[in-house]
Design a protein around this motif. Structure first.
Motif, PDB file in Angstrom:
ATOM      1  N   ASP A   1      11.269   5.902 -25.398  1.00  0.00           N
ATOM      2  CA  ASP A   1      11.294   4.605 -26.067  1.00  0.00           C
ATOM      3  C   ASP A   1       9.887   4.316 -26.595  1.00  0.00           C
ATOM      4  O   ASP A   1       8.934   4.221 -25.822  1.00  0.00           O
ATOM      5  CB  ASP A   1      11.730   3.537 -25.066  1.00  0.00           C
ATOM      6  CG  ASP A   1      11.956   2.176 -25.703  1.00  0.00           C
ATOM      7  OD1 ASP A   1      11.206   1.830 -26.628  1.00  0.00           O
ATOM      8  OD2 ASP A   1      12.863   1.461 -25.250  1.00  0.00           O
TER       9      ASP A   1
ATOM     10  N   GLU B   1      17.143  -5.730 -21.402  1.00  0.00           N
ATOM     11  CA  GLU B   1      17.033  -6.399 -22.693  1.00  0.00           C
ATOM     12  C   GLU B   1      18.409  -6.612 -23.314  1.00  0.00           C
ATOM     13  O   GLU B   1      18.735  -7.702 -23.791  1.00  0.00           O
ATOM     14  CB  GLU B   1      16.161  -5.561 -23.616  1.00  0.00           C
ATOM     15  CG  GLU B   1      16.041  -6.096 -25.026  1.00  0.00           C
ATOM     16  CD  GLU B   1      15.250  -5.163 -25.910  1.00  0.00           C
ATOM     17  OE1 GLU B   1      15.729  -4.847 -27.019  1.00  0.00           O
ATOM     18  OE2 GLU B   1      14.151  -4.739 -25.500  1.00  0.00           O
TER      19      GLU B   1
ATOM     20  N   TRP C   1       0.069  -4.301 -29.033  1.00  0.00           N
ATOM     21  CA  TRP C   1       0.818  -4.209 -30.280  1.00  0.00           C
ATOM     22  C   TRP C   1       0.250  -3.129 -31.199  1.00  0.00           C
ATOM     23  O   TRP C   1       0.950  -2.627 -32.072  1.00  0.00           O
ATOM     24  CB  TRP C   1       0.826  -5.549 -31.013  1.00  0.00           C
ATOM     25  CG  TRP C   1      -0.524  -6.004 -31.484  1.00  0.00           C
ATOM     26  CD1 TRP C   1      -1.410  -6.788 -30.821  1.00  0.00           C
ATOM     27  CD2 TRP C   1      -1.144  -5.679 -32.739  1.00  0.00           C
ATOM     28  NE1 TRP C   1      -2.548  -6.977 -31.572  1.00  0.00           N
ATOM     29  CE2 TRP C   1      -2.413  -6.308 -32.750  1.00  0.00           C
ATOM     30  CE3 TRP C   1      -0.759  -4.922 -33.845  1.00  0.00           C
ATOM     31  CZ2 TRP C   1      -3.292  -6.198 -33.828  1.00  0.00           C
ATOM     32  CZ3 TRP C   1      -1.639  -4.812 -34.917  1.00  0.00           C
ATOM     33  CH2 TRP C   1      -2.886  -5.447 -34.898  1.00  0.00           C
TER      34      TRP C   1
ATOM     35  N   TYR D   1       9.092 -11.497 -27.621  1.00  0.00           N
ATOM     36  CA  TYR D   1       8.268 -10.713 -26.704  1.00  0.00           C
ATOM     37  C   TYR D   1       7.005 -11.452 -26.286  1.00  0.00           C
ATOM     38  O   TYR D   1       6.299 -11.007 -25.392  1.00  0.00           O
ATOM     39  CB  TYR D   1       7.864  -9.380 -27.370  1.00  0.00           C
ATOM     40  CG  TYR D   1       9.054  -8.558 -27.769  1.00  0.00           C
ATOM     41  CD1 TYR D   1       9.735  -7.796 -26.826  1.00  0.00           C
ATOM     42  CD2 TYR D   1       9.529  -8.564 -29.067  1.00  0.00           C
ATOM     43  CE1 TYR D   1      10.848  -7.056 -27.182  1.00  0.00           C
ATOM     44  CE2 TYR D   1      10.641  -7.832 -29.433  1.00  0.00           C
ATOM     45  CZ  TYR D   1      11.299  -7.081 -28.485  1.00  0.00           C
ATOM     46  OH  TYR D   1      12.406  -6.349 -28.832  1.00  0.00           O
TER      47      TYR D   1
ATOM     48  N   HIS E   1       8.353  -1.745 -30.251  1.00  0.00           N
ATOM     49  CA  HIS E   1       9.740  -1.671 -29.801  1.00  0.00           C
ATOM     50  C   HIS E   1      10.528  -0.860 -30.834  1.00  0.00           C
ATOM     51  O   HIS E   1      10.251  -0.927 -32.036  1.00  0.00           O
ATOM     52  CB  HIS E   1      10.304  -3.091 -29.687  1.00  0.00           C
ATOM     53  CG  HIS E   1      11.673  -3.144 -29.095  1.00  0.00           C
ATOM     54  ND1 HIS E   1      12.807  -2.926 -29.847  1.00  0.00           N
ATOM     55  CD2 HIS E   1      12.091  -3.371 -27.834  1.00  0.00           C
ATOM     56  CE1 HIS E   1      13.868  -3.031 -29.061  1.00  0.00           C
ATOM     57  NE2 HIS E   1      13.458  -3.298 -27.840  1.00  0.00           N
TER      58      HIS E   1
ATOM     59  N   GLY F   1       8.623   1.701 -27.504  1.00  0.00           N
ATOM     60  CA  GLY F   1       8.080   0.455 -26.995  1.00  0.00           C
ATOM     61  C   GLY F   1       7.391   0.615 -25.659  1.00  0.00           C
ATOM     62  O   GLY F   1       6.643  -0.270 -25.226  1.00  0.00           O
ATOM     63  N   HIS F   2       7.611   1.760 -24.989  1.00  0.00           N
ATOM     64  CA  HIS F   2       7.045   1.976 -23.655  1.00  0.00           C
ATOM     65  C   HIS F   2       6.184   3.226 -23.557  1.00  0.00           C
ATOM     66  O   HIS F   2       5.360   3.338 -22.647  1.00  0.00           O
ATOM     67  CB  HIS F   2       8.178   2.061 -22.630  1.00  0.00           C
ATOM     68  CG  HIS F   2       9.100   0.886 -22.660  1.00  0.00           C
ATOM     69  ND1 HIS F   2       8.651  -0.407 -22.539  1.00  0.00           N
ATOM     70  CD2 HIS F   2      10.441   0.797 -22.825  1.00  0.00           C
ATOM     71  CE1 HIS F   2       9.687  -1.238 -22.618  1.00  0.00           C
ATOM     72  NE2 HIS F   2      10.777  -0.533 -22.798  1.00  0.00           N
TER      73      HIS F   2
ATOM     74  N   GLU G   1      14.245  -1.129 -18.607  1.00  0.00           N
ATOM     75  CA  GLU G   1      13.890  -2.266 -19.460  1.00  0.00           C
ATOM     76  C   GLU G   1      14.847  -2.442 -20.624  1.00  0.00           C
ATOM     77  O   GLU G   1      15.203  -3.560 -20.990  1.00  0.00           O
ATOM     78  CB  GLU G   1      12.459  -2.117 -19.976  1.00  0.00           C
ATOM     79  CG  GLU G   1      11.418  -2.321 -18.890  1.00  0.00           C
ATOM     80  CD  GLU G   1      10.017  -2.463 -19.450  1.00  0.00           C
ATOM     81  OE1 GLU G   1       9.858  -2.970 -20.574  1.00  0.00           O
ATOM     82  OE2 GLU G   1       9.072  -2.054 -18.751  1.00  0.00           O
ATOM     83  N   ARG G   2      15.262  -1.349 -21.221  1.00  0.00           N
ATOM     84  CA  ARG G   2      16.165  -1.432 -22.364  1.00  0.00           C
ATOM     85  C   ARG G   2      17.517  -2.010 -21.954  1.00  0.00           C
ATOM     86  O   ARG G   2      18.127  -2.799 -22.675  1.00  0.00           O
ATOM     87  CB  ARG G   2      16.340  -0.039 -22.968  1.00  0.00           C
ATOM     88  CG  ARG G   2      17.159   0.000 -24.239  1.00  0.00           C
ATOM     89  CD  ARG G   2      16.443  -0.658 -25.385  1.00  0.00           C
ATOM     90  NE  ARG G   2      17.018  -0.260 -26.659  1.00  0.00           N
ATOM     91  CZ  ARG G   2      16.938  -0.970 -27.764  1.00  0.00           C
ATOM     92  NH1 ARG G   2      16.296  -2.114 -27.757  1.00  0.00           N
ATOM     93  NH2 ARG G   2      17.474  -0.541 -28.881  1.00  0.00           N
TER      94      ARG G   2
ATOM     95  N   ASP H   1      18.524   2.449 -33.179  1.00  0.00           N
ATOM     96  CA  ASP H   1      17.248   2.851 -32.579  1.00  0.00           C
ATOM     97  C   ASP H   1      17.246   4.337 -32.235  1.00  0.00           C
ATOM     98  O   ASP H   1      16.288   5.058 -32.511  1.00  0.00           O
ATOM     99  CB  ASP H   1      16.973   2.034 -31.312  1.00  0.00           C
ATOM    100  CG  ASP H   1      16.688   0.573 -31.612  1.00  0.00           C
ATOM    101  OD1 ASP H   1      16.495   0.242 -32.796  1.00  0.00           O
ATOM    102  OD2 ASP H   1      16.662  -0.233 -30.667  1.00  0.00           O
TER     103      ASP H   1
ATOM    104  N   SER I   1      13.290  -1.291 -32.258  1.00  0.00           N
ATOM    105  CA  SER I   1      13.830  -2.106 -33.349  1.00  0.00           C
ATOM    106  C   SER I   1      12.752  -2.466 -34.357  1.00  0.00           C
ATOM    107  O   SER I   1      13.037  -2.663 -35.550  1.00  0.00           O
ATOM    108  CB  SER I   1      14.469  -3.387 -32.789  1.00  0.00           C
ATOM    109  OG  SER I   1      13.510  -4.194 -32.127  1.00  0.00           O
ATOM    110  N   GLN I   2      11.492  -2.564 -33.898  1.00  0.00           N
ATOM    111  CA  GLN I   2      10.378  -2.813 -34.809  1.00  0.00           C
ATOM    112  C   GLN I   2       9.968  -1.520 -35.525  1.00  0.00           C
ATOM    113  O   GLN I   2       9.709  -1.525 -36.731  1.00  0.00           O
ATOM    114  CB  GLN I   2       9.185  -3.377 -34.030  1.00  0.00           C
ATOM    115  CG  GLN I   2       9.449  -4.722 -33.379  1.00  0.00           C
ATOM    116  CD  GLN I   2       8.321  -5.143 -32.459  1.00  0.00           C
ATOM    117  OE1 GLN I   2       7.628  -4.300 -31.882  1.00  0.00           O
ATOM    118  NE2 GLN I   2       8.122  -6.435 -32.304  1.00  0.00           N
TER     119      GLN I   2
END
Length: 706
Positions: free
Chosen positions: A204, A167, A228, A514, A233, A206-207, A163-164, A188, A235-236
């Motif tokens: 990650d 992206e 959420w 997203y 993620h 995000g996952h 996925e990364r 990151d 970056s978040q």
């Protein structure tokens, strides 16, 4: 049970979604199993054949859980029927990339590999093999990527890539520089919370979410709808956890997760070890309804005890309460309804209009709201030297002197009614705070939808908390400002620095949408094609965000002859959606219109045919409550739905035609137009999966060509 016997467990975002589709007793079985497994229970794990060395667990008959041991952490990969679990394991690889050390999951394609079309250049011909490998592309996937010649081809191989990697390739296709992509990935990886490490590889955030306690696992399993809450993620995550040495600003297009970052930032701050009993956090936004929604969302991630440290209120409501508590008996009044105190005072003030000047009434009103109030001109001398940038019409000193009595009379009329404008009220509050609370009232202030704040309220925010960039020793807090100039529907452009807020070096932009599909994103952004929007710091911003990682159907356009005919079409589409195999419920669907008058009309036409629920201004929208949502475009700002109908897009209604258009100058007309474009962008970008655009009369110019 001894700590040494406990197993380290990470829950994946994929299984998070799958659990939501299970029956209640199966959900319970998975929850009990995972907790028992984590606590070190004696559980049989069946090895599965294949390159990824998966382990199969059976929480109950015909319910299988696929696990993967990575270093010292067990990853939960998939849950469902046993045969389906085995099939999933056969089709998916989970491995640690030798270059990036990140744990990657991707589909092993059984289809014949497409040969590269020599007639068309590869979409990634500008990138070397080494550059592609550096972001984590598995070497065996190189030929597949090289064969891609257009964006649809990239979408077609999405499942076959980590996925990364997908992206980052999407960022590149959408015009991001390769150096910036690599830099973002490096940032990151360097953040241990964004990419937590196992004994052998990086996860990650995000996952995967490493479960730290039984309580945390129970909370994750009990509320699997809102991902959420659990997965951020990288970056978040790094924006949430960063030790910002001063005020920080986060921007990004609709759907990039700005509000999610703000919510988790609040949680991060109030849980800091050095947070004392006296420390408080203020979470604010521009409108009342948004603050209601934000408080409801905060309560899903922040404990009851920590919520006591947070005040959530829209800025105007907080301001009125503060002044009242500090002995100010005057009420804050706003422009709007014809018989309001504000409008009656203005009509009385216009008696002072100079007869020898040929300016329209609207010109004087704009001069009051755009020059006098923002710059706090309380005397003719103040007004004489006040900058009038962007006003379009130059004024001589003699003309300013002739005009000033209007504004002087306006303040006198308001004073007779014990009233203040919000701009003057903010000025009073700032002086009170500086005298009484020199270090501010809050340790930290988080503000969402910052693009809609006026200069006076920005200055108020600066006074509410200490500027930690000037403090020694450093204590985490200060301002955390979140927004998107493309969604500005209330305020006029302004720079932070002019309001005493310095963010140089502490500004970041979220770049991937997203929420919505790429098809919806493109339609939402059509109003900004070829245009620039201010970046809230004196510059310009062209892009609203990059491509979404999700894809779906193109938005559907329908042109009806009347509102009645349009509503019949809406009813038929809703019926089809609810009967489809996509699992949509009533609360997944929202109908939004431009005006309150339209809201009443469409509600009356649809009521009795389907269950309609108007979104309240005073309470958060509870997804557990049944009913198709209906709302104005202003109210749904900050919300999201799987399906959105943007209805009543008639000429003259959306964009809303001004009745006093002839009396306005070009600057005022341009600002109105930009606000209407922003409303279109906001309304369309509320949709995650499906977007409908329709009219019940002459079509608006905003309706896309079919």
């Amino acid at each position: 049970m001894a700590f040494e016997q406990m197993r380290k467990l990470a829950v994946s975002s994929k299984i998070f979604t799958q659990i939501n589709g299970l029956k209640d007793d199966d959900k319970q079985a998975v929850s009990v199993f995972l907790n028992r497994f984590r606590m070190g229970g004696d559980i049989e794990l069946i090895p599965l054949q294949g390159a990824s060395d998966y382990l199969l667990a059976l929480p109950k008959q015909d319910l299988a859980l696929v696990l993967k041991l990575v270093g010292n952490v067990y990853l939960t990969m998939w849950v469902g029927g046993r045969q389906q679990a085995v099939a999933w394991a056969d089709m998916h690889r989970c491995e640690i990339n030798s270059r990036t050390r990140s744990v990657q999951v991707y589909e092993v394609s059984t289809r014949a590999q497409e040969k590269e079309d020599k007639q068309k250049p590869s979409l990634f011909e500008a990138l070397t093999d080494e550059q592609l490998f550096s972001i984590g592309l598995p070497e065996e996937r190189l030929a597949v990527v090289r064969a891609v010649t257009d964006e649809s081809g990239l979408v077609g191989i999405q499942a076959q890539l980590p996925e990364r990697v997908y992206e980052m390739l999407t960022w590149f296709v959408q015009g991001e520089s390769w150096d910036r992509i690599v830099e973002a990935y490096r940032e990151d990886v360097e953040d241990q919370k964004a990419m937590p490490a196992t004994e052998s590889g990086l996860l990650d955030s995000g996952h995967f979410r490493i479960v730290e306690s039984e309580e945390e696992l129970r909370d994750i399993m009990d509320k699997p709808l809102a991902q959420w809450r659990v997965f951020l993620h990288p970056s978040q995550r790094q924006l949430v956890d960063r030790r910002w040495h001063g005020a920080a600003r986060i921007t990004g297009g609709a759907g990039t997760g700005k509000t999610v970052v703000a919510l988790h930032r609040a949680k991060h701050l109030v849980e800091l070890p050095d947070w004392t009993e006296k420390d408080r956090l203020f979470f604010t936004t521009f409108t009342r309804n948004l603050s209601v929604d934000i408080e409801a969302q905060l309560r899903t991630i922040v404990s009851r005890e920590h919520m006591k440290r947070i005040t959530v209120l829209n800025i105007d409501a907080w301001l009125a309460t503060f002044l009242r508590q500090h002995g100010c008996a005057k009420s804050i009044v706003y422009p709007g309804k014809a018989e309001s105190v504000y409008e009656r005072a203005w009509r009385a003030a216009m008696i002072m209009k100079p007869m020898d000047l040929e300016f329209s009434d609207e010109f004087y009103r704009d001069e009051w709201e755009e020059v006098v109030l923002p710059q706090h001109c309380h005397s003719a001398k103040d007004y004489m030297f006040a900058p009038r940038n962007g006003r379009g019409v130059a004024l001589t000193r003699m003309q300013r002197k002739a005009i000033w009595p209007i504004f002087e009379e306006m303040r006198m009329q308001l004073n007779l009614h014990d009233a203040l404008t919000v701009e003057d009220a903010s000025e009073v509050a700032i002086e009170l705070i500086r005298k009484t609370y020199p270090n501010g009232l809050f340790r930290a202030v988080i503000c969402d939808e910052i693009q809609d704040f006026r200069p006076d309220t920005l200055r108020l925010l600066r006074a509410l908390t200490a500027d930690i960039s000037k403090e020694d020793p450093f204590k985490e807090g200060d301002l955390f400002l979140v927004g998107d100039a493309h969604q500005r529907i209330y305020a006029r452009p302004i720079s932070f620095s002019s309001c005493g807020i310095e963010i140089r070096g502490r500004s970041r932009k979220l770049r991937v949408n997203y929420r919505t599909t790429d098809e919806i994103r493109r339609v939402a952004e059509t109003v900004y094609v070829g245009k620039t929007v201010d970046d809230m710091e004196g510059g310009e911003d062209e892009k609203t965000g990059y491509a979404s990682l999700r894809h779906g159907p193109d938005p559907i356009v329908h042109k009806a002859e009347s509102a009645h005919e349009e509503c019949e079409w809406i009813l038929s589409e809703i019926e089809a959606l609810l009967k489809s195999d996509r699992g949509y419920t009533e609360s997944d669907i929202c109908i939004t219109v431009r005006t309150n008058e339209q809201l009443a009309l469409y509600e009356s036409l649809l009521s009795g045919r389907i269950h309609i629920r108007r979104i309240s201004r005073d309470s958060a929208d509870d997804p557990e409550l049944p009913g198709i949502r209906i709302s104005t475009m202003h109210r749904i700002k900050g919300l999201e739905y799987k399906v959105v109908f943007v209805a009543g897009m008639n000429r003259g209604t959306f964009p809303l035609e001004l009745t006093d258009k002839e009396d306005r100058d070009q600057t005022s007309l341009k600002q109105h137009r930009r606000a209407e474009e922003a409303l279109y962008y906001v309304a369309c970008s509320r949709a995650a999966d499906v977007l409908f655009l329709s009219c019940g009369g002459i079509p608006s110019e905003f309706i896309p060509a079919e």
